[in-house]
Every structure is written in structure tokens, then in C-alpha cells.
Design a protein around this motif. Structure first.
Motif, PDB file in Angstrom:
ATOM      1  N   MET A   1       0.785  -1.040  -0.031  1.00 33.60           N
ATOM      2  CA  MET A   1       0.139   0.123   0.073  1.00 33.60           C
ATOM      3  C   MET A   1       0.726   1.138  -0.221  1.00 33.60           C
ATOM      4  O   MET A   1       2.080   1.141   0.502  1.00 33.60           O
ATOM      5  N   ALA A   2       0.512   2.277  -0.502  1.00 33.10           N
ATOM      6  CA  ALA A   2       0.973   3.571  -0.574  1.00 33.10           C
ATOM      7  C   ALA A   2       1.043   4.217   0.884  1.00 33.10           C
ATOM      8  O   ALA A   2       0.237   3.873   1.848  1.00 33.10           O
ATOM      9  N   TYR A   3       2.280   4.861   1.003  1.00 36.97           N
ATOM     10  CA  TYR A   3       2.545   5.489   2.238  1.00 36.97           C
ATOM     11  C   TYR A   3       1.141   6.490   2.782  1.00 36.97           C
ATOM     12  O   TYR A   3       0.752   6.337   3.869  1.00 36.97           O
ATOM     13  N   ARG A   4       0.742   6.863   1.861  1.00 38.18           N
ATOM     14  CA  ARG A   4      -0.538   8.065   2.234  1.00 38.18           C
ATOM     15  C   ARG A   4      -1.804   7.282   2.459  1.00 38.18           C
ATOM     16  O   ARG A   4      -2.541   7.772   3.308  1.00 38.18           O
ATOM     17  N   ASP A   5      -1.681   6.034   2.179  1.00 40.84           N
ATOM     18  CA  ASP A   5      -3.091   5.109   2.858  1.00 40.84           C
ATOM     19  C   ASP A   5      -3.065   4.939   4.317  1.00 40.84           C
ATOM     20  O   ASP A   5      -4.030   4.811   4.746  1.00 40.84           O
ATOM     21  N   ASN A   6      -1.912   5.066   4.959  1.00 39.36           N
ATOM     22  CA  ASN A   6      -1.600   4.740   6.235  1.00 39.36           C
ATOM     23  C   ASN A   6      -1.326   6.081   7.090  1.00 39.36           C
ATOM     24  O   ASN A   6      -1.258   5.710   8.313  1.00 39.36           O
ATOM     25  N   THR A   7      -1.505   6.833   6.513  1.00 45.07           N
ATOM     26  CA  THR A   7      -0.973   8.271   7.337  1.00 45.07           C
ATOM     27  C   THR A   7      -2.385   8.546   8.390  1.00 45.07           C
ATOM     28  O   THR A   7      -3.369   8.300   8.157  1.00 45.07           O
ATOM     29  N   LYS A   8      -1.793   9.182   9.486  1.00 43.12           N
ATOM     30  CA  LYS A   8      -2.901   9.743  10.291  1.00 43.12           C
ATOM     31  C   LYS A   8      -3.889  10.701   9.539  1.00 43.12           C
ATOM     32  O   LYS A   8      -3.522  11.578   8.780  1.00 43.12           O
ATOM     33  N   VAL A   9      -5.331  10.710  10.075  1.00 38.62           N
ATOM     34  CA  VAL A   9      -6.023  11.589   9.550  1.00 38.62           C
ATOM     35  C   VAL A   9      -6.347  12.670  10.190  1.00 38.62           C
ATOM     36  O   VAL A   9      -6.164  12.577  11.549  1.00 38.62           O
ATOM     37  N   VAL A 117       0.605  25.576  21.352  1.00 39.13           N
ATOM     38  CA  VAL A 117       0.136  24.134  21.425  1.00 39.13           C
ATOM     39  C   VAL A 117      -1.086  24.049  22.091  1.00 39.13           C
ATOM     40  O   VAL A 117      -2.212  23.322  22.017  1.00 39.13           O
ATOM     41  N   LYS A 118      -1.077  24.994  23.405  1.00 39.35           N
ATOM     42  CA  LYS A 118      -2.136  24.766  24.263  1.00 39.35           C
ATOM     43  C   LYS A 118      -3.409  25.353  23.626  1.00 39.35           C
ATOM     44  O   LYS A 118      -4.444  24.767  23.856  1.00 39.35           O
ATOM     45  N   THR A 119      -3.263  26.558  22.946  1.00 35.89           N
ATOM     46  CA  THR A 119      -4.236  27.066  22.160  1.00 35.89           C
ATOM     47  C   THR A 119      -4.909  26.216  21.148  1.00 35.89           C
ATOM     48  O   THR A 119      -6.132  26.082  20.814  1.00 35.89           O
ATOM     49  N   ALA A 120      -4.028  25.504  20.359  1.00 38.01           N
ATOM     50  CA  ALA A 120      -4.318  24.448  19.370  1.00 38.01           C
ATOM     51  C   ALA A 120      -4.943  23.521  19.918  1.00 38.01           C
ATOM     52  O   ALA A 120      -5.955  22.887  19.200  1.00 38.01           O
ATOM     53  N   LYS A 121      -4.690  22.953  21.232  1.00 41.27           N
ATOM     54  CA  LYS A 121      -5.206  21.600  21.549  1.00 41.27           C
ATOM     55  C   LYS A 121      -6.685  22.065  22.021  1.00 41.27           C
ATOM     56  O   LYS A 121      -7.515  21.301  21.850  1.00 41.27           O
ATOM     57  N   GLU A 122      -6.803  23.205  22.886  1.00 42.26           N
ATOM     58  CA  GLU A 122      -8.014  23.861  23.122  1.00 42.26           C
ATOM     59  C   GLU A 122      -9.058  23.954  21.946  1.00 42.26           C
ATOM     60  O   GLU A 122     -10.426  23.484  22.203  1.00 42.26           O
ATOM     61  N   ARG A 123      -8.600  24.178  20.910  1.00 46.69           N
ATOM     62  CA  ARG A 123      -9.530  24.308  19.713  1.00 46.69           C
ATOM     63  C   ARG A 123      -9.496  23.298  18.599  1.00 46.69           C
ATOM     64  O   ARG A 123      -9.892  23.240  17.671  1.00 46.69           O
ATOM     65  N   ASN A 124      -8.580  22.305  19.134  1.00 52.51           N
ATOM     66  CA  ASN A 124      -8.411  21.032  18.035  1.00 52.51           C
ATOM     67  C   ASN A 124      -7.940  21.620  16.614  1.00 52.51           C
ATOM     68  O   ASN A 124      -8.505  21.026  15.695  1.00 52.51           O
ATOM     69  N   GLU A 164       4.622  16.777  20.554  1.00 56.63           N
ATOM     70  CA  GLU A 164       4.211  15.728  21.087  1.00 56.63           C
ATOM     71  C   GLU A 164       4.504  15.571  22.636  1.00 56.63           C
ATOM     72  O   GLU A 164       3.687  15.097  23.230  1.00 56.63           O
ATOM     73  N   ASP A 165       5.590  16.311  23.083  1.00 56.70           N
ATOM     74  CA  ASP A 165       6.094  16.176  24.234  1.00 56.70           C
ATOM     75  C   ASP A 165       4.895  17.081  25.040  1.00 56.70           C
ATOM     76  O   ASP A 165       4.900  16.842  26.388  1.00 56.70           O
ATOM     77  N   PHE A 166       4.413  18.021  24.498  1.00 61.12           N
ATOM     78  CA  PHE A 166       3.299  18.589  25.099  1.00 61.12           C
ATOM     79  C   PHE A 166       1.869  18.103  24.893  1.00 61.12           C
ATOM     80  O   PHE A 166       0.943  18.540  25.211  1.00 61.12           O
ATOM     81  N   GLY A 167       2.011  17.043  24.514  1.00 63.12           N
ATOM     82  CA  GLY A 167       0.842  15.899  24.397  1.00 63.12           C
ATOM     83  C   GLY A 167      -0.209  16.158  23.270  1.00 63.12           C
ATOM     84  O   GLY A 167      -1.336  16.101  23.520  1.00 63.12           O
ATOM     85  N   TYR A 168       0.403  16.695  22.020  1.00 60.65           N
ATOM     86  CA  TYR A 168      -0.524  16.945  20.997  1.00 60.65           C
ATOM     87  C   TYR A 168      -0.017  16.413  19.730  1.00 60.65           C
ATOM     88  O   TYR A 168       1.163  16.138  19.524  1.00 60.65           O
ATOM     89  N   ASP A 169      -0.730  15.650  19.112  1.00 63.03           N
ATOM     90  CA  ASP A 169      -0.204  15.044  17.894  1.00 63.03           C
ATOM     91  C   ASP A 169      -1.159  15.321  16.533  1.00 63.03           C
ATOM     92  O   ASP A 169      -1.247  14.485  15.550  1.00 63.03           O
ATOM     93  N   ASN A 170      -2.039  16.371  16.576  1.00 63.06           N
ATOM     94  CA  ASN A 170      -2.757  16.659  15.463  1.00 63.06           C
ATOM     95  C   ASN A 170      -2.146  17.600  14.611  1.00 63.06           C
ATOM     96  O   ASN A 170      -1.930  18.847  14.426  1.00 63.06           O
TER      97      ASN A 170
END
Length: 352
Positions: A1-9, A117-124, A164-170
Motif C-alpha cells: 500500500m502507498a504510504y499515504r494510505d496509512n497516514t494519520k487522518v 500548542v495549548k491554544t491549538a489543543k483547546e480548539r483542536n 508531542e512532548d506537550f501532548g499534541y499530535d494533530n
């Protein structure tokens, strides 16, 4: 499968990338973002050209404030481009940015990165972590003996690790270089080390001529390797040209359907009409039709019908007149001055 088929949504406003979703086309406005009228006008033109996601620079508070009004008048996600001021990243998100683009290395201390990161996390709100070969850290240049693919990948993953160390992976990652082969190598190496969606582009690619060639080669190879969830063709020119090129790259690779494809012959001594002008007119005219067909523009009435056989419809020039051809069969002769209008009429009634 292509790499892009398995990336995070990742969700960016009303668009979804990663996980095998369709590859999104991006561009960037070149108007002052605080000039709402000019920026909205350019974004609407980009939308009409087929842009999926747009990015605008946010260098000051006026630009950050403008995002709120701009968002009310456009229909695609808006990404805020941030360079050095972490406060602008926060302000952009507070005013409705659908995504932010930062290089954590340019933001400053970890406290400032954490605040973003805190602001991004609050608003996803997703964060695009961008690393450019022109700003690669000195220690990595020294470690690898210059600007290398390995250095770019290490830099990007280091920045991702900080967030990621601040708990965010979006997150979305982009690593860019004006060196095409270096960029290709870096993307291959990065794809082996992460499952985050990748935004792909050849940065500072150049003018319409040179930039299109460099982007087509670089993006073409990377995309054909199964890598890339969003793309941008970076050109020194009208941003809508970036969209036209990106669409053609994706269609040529079989990664996007829809839209009329125009094919035309290179002209020869048999050509008796202004084929170059005609082909350009046809290419412009067909943009308004959401049809998934192929249109041929041929300069010779002798070989034109045969050469256009693989197209759904086409025209071939003669002396003062032309032929209208449908699936390899001549359906009628048309005066040269009426070729465009005759072809357009066929397209208008294509599904009748």
C-alpha cells in the motif's frame, strides 16, 4: 500500500487529509492579509481554479484580526502562516484559522511553543510543522557536512517531538527544499520514520516556466512513490497558475479524476490555422465545465481525426475552416471563426 494510505487522518476545516483521502491542492495568497477585500478576491479566484486549502501570512495583529472577516466570505479552509511571533499564532487561531503553519525552531523558547500548542489543543486546530533547507540548524549542517536529506528529516522529527512532548499530535509535516533531488530523497526517508500526513512542495521553485518544470518533476516522483497528502506548486506568479499545474500533475499520475483534459498536437508545416492560439483558448474555455472527458485540438484536417480518436471530442483545423470530431468521427465542418463556439456548445449539451 502507498504510504499515504496509512497516514494519520487530520481534519482541516471542512477538508480531511491523510488515511488515503484524496490529495488536497494548496496555494498561498500574496496579498497583504490585512487587506480583506484583496485577500478575499484572490482566495475566491483560487477556489474557482480548484484550490482546496489556502494559506495566508499573519505577520501582525491586523492580519490576525482580518482572518475572522476573511473566513466569513470564503469556502475553503484557511491556514495561518506564522514565522517568528508566537503571539500571532495564538491570535490567528483565536480569529478562526483552520490550521497554523509554524517552524518551532523559529518560535523561540519552549514556553512559547507550549503556549501555541495549548491554544491549538483547546480548539483542536492542526499544526503544520514546516522545515526548510534554507533555515536548517547550524549544528545539523555541521553534523551531516552540509544541507542533506538526513538533516532535514532529523530537524523535522525533532520539532514534531517537541510538540508531542506537550501532548499534541494533530500534526502535518512539511520539509521543503529548492533542490529537487534532495527534496525527493528527504521525503522518502521521512516517510519511513513517521505516519503523519505530509504536505509536499518544491520551495522557491521559480518562475512559471522553470518552477513548473521543477515542481512537476519533484512532485511527480514523490507522489508516484505513494507519498504526499497535500501539495503546493510554488511559483513566482499568479497563484491560480499553481492550481492549474497541481491539478495537471495529479491527473497525469492518475491521482485525481474530473475536469476536462486538453491534448493538442505540436504543429507542423501542414497546420493552416492558429493552432497555438486555438489550443490556449480551448484550455481556458473548458475550465468552466465539470466534465471528466478529453478534448483534442489538432492542426491538420488530414491526420487530425485519426490522432483525436482517443479523445471524446475535438477540433481539427483546415484552410479557413475546421472539423468537429466526436470519438474519432467527423460530425461537421465549421468556419474557423466558429470553432470555439461550436465546441463550447457541444460541451454545454454533453449530458443531454
Amino acid at each position: 500500500m502507498a504510504y499515504r494510505d496509512n497516514t494519520k487522518v487530520v481534519h482541516i476545516g471542512n477538508k480531511v487529509i491523510g488515511g488515503g483521502n484524496p490529495i488536497m491542492i494548496q496555494s498561498m495568497t500574496n496579498t497583504p492579509t490585512e487587506d480583506v477585500e484583496k485577500t478575499v478576491a484572490q482566495i475566491l479566484a483560487l477556489e474557482a481554479a480548484g484550490c482546496d486549502i489556502v494559506r495566508s501570512t499573519v505577520p501582525n495583529q491586523e492580519a490576525a484580526n482580518a482572518i475572522k472577516e476573511i473566513k466569513k466570505r470564503i469556502h475553503i479552509p484557511l491556514v495561518a502562516d506564522i514565522h517568528f511571533d508566537y503571539k500571532m499564532a495564538i491570535a490567528a487561531m483565536e480569529n478562526g484559522a483552520d490550521k497554523i503553519r509554524i517552524n518551532p525552531g523559529n518560535i523561540g523558547s519552549k514556553d512559547r511553543i507550549e503556549a501555541v500548542v495549548k491554544t491549538a489543543k483547546e480548539r483542536n486546530i492542526p499544526i503544520r510543522v514546516g522545515v526548510n533547507s534554507g533555515s536548517l540548524e547550524k549544528e545539523l549542517v555541521e553534523k551531516y557536512g552540509g544541507v542533506t536529506a538526513e538533516g532535514l528529516v532529523e530537524s523535522a522529527l525533532d520539532k514534531v517531538g517537541i510538540i508531542e512532548d506537550f501532548g499534541y499530535d494533530n500534526l502535518v509535516i512539511s520539509i521543503k527544499s529548492s533542490n529537487v533531488m534532495l527534496c525527493i530523497d528527504a521525503h522518502k526517508k521521512l516517510a519511513e520514520k513517521t505516519n503523519y500526513p505530509l504536505h509536499v512542495g518544491i520551495t522557491e521553485a521559480g518562475t512559471l516556466y522553470g518552477g513548473n518544470i521543477k515542481s512537476s518533476i519533484g512532485l511527480g516522483i514523490i507522489l508516484n512513490e505513494g507519498i504526499g497528502d497535500t501539495i503546493r506548486v510554488s511559483l513566482s506568479g499568479d497563484p491560480t497558475e499553481e492550481i492549474r499545474t497541481a491539478k495537471m500533475i495529479l491527473k497525469t499520475l492518475g491521482l485525481r479524476k474530473g475536469g476536462i483534459e486538453v491534448v493538442s498536437c505540436p504543429t507542423c508545416g501542414r497546420t493552416k490555422i492558429d493552432l497555438i492560439g486555438l489550443a490556449n483558448e480551448v484550455e481556458k474555455m473548458v475550465q468552466e465545465f465539470p466534465l471528466d472527458i478529453k478534448v483534442a485540438v489538432m492542426g491538420c484536417a488530414v491526420n487530425g481525426p485519426g490522432e483525436a480518436r482517443e479523445a471524446d471530442i475535438g477540433v481539427a483545423g483546415g484552410i479557413g475552416e475546421g472539423l468537429l470530431i466526436k470519438r474519432g468521427e467527423v460530425i461537421r465542418k465549421v468556419p474557423e471563426a466558429e470553432l470555439i463556439s461550436a465546441l463550447r456548445d457541444e460541451l454545454v449539451h454533453w449530458n443531454d
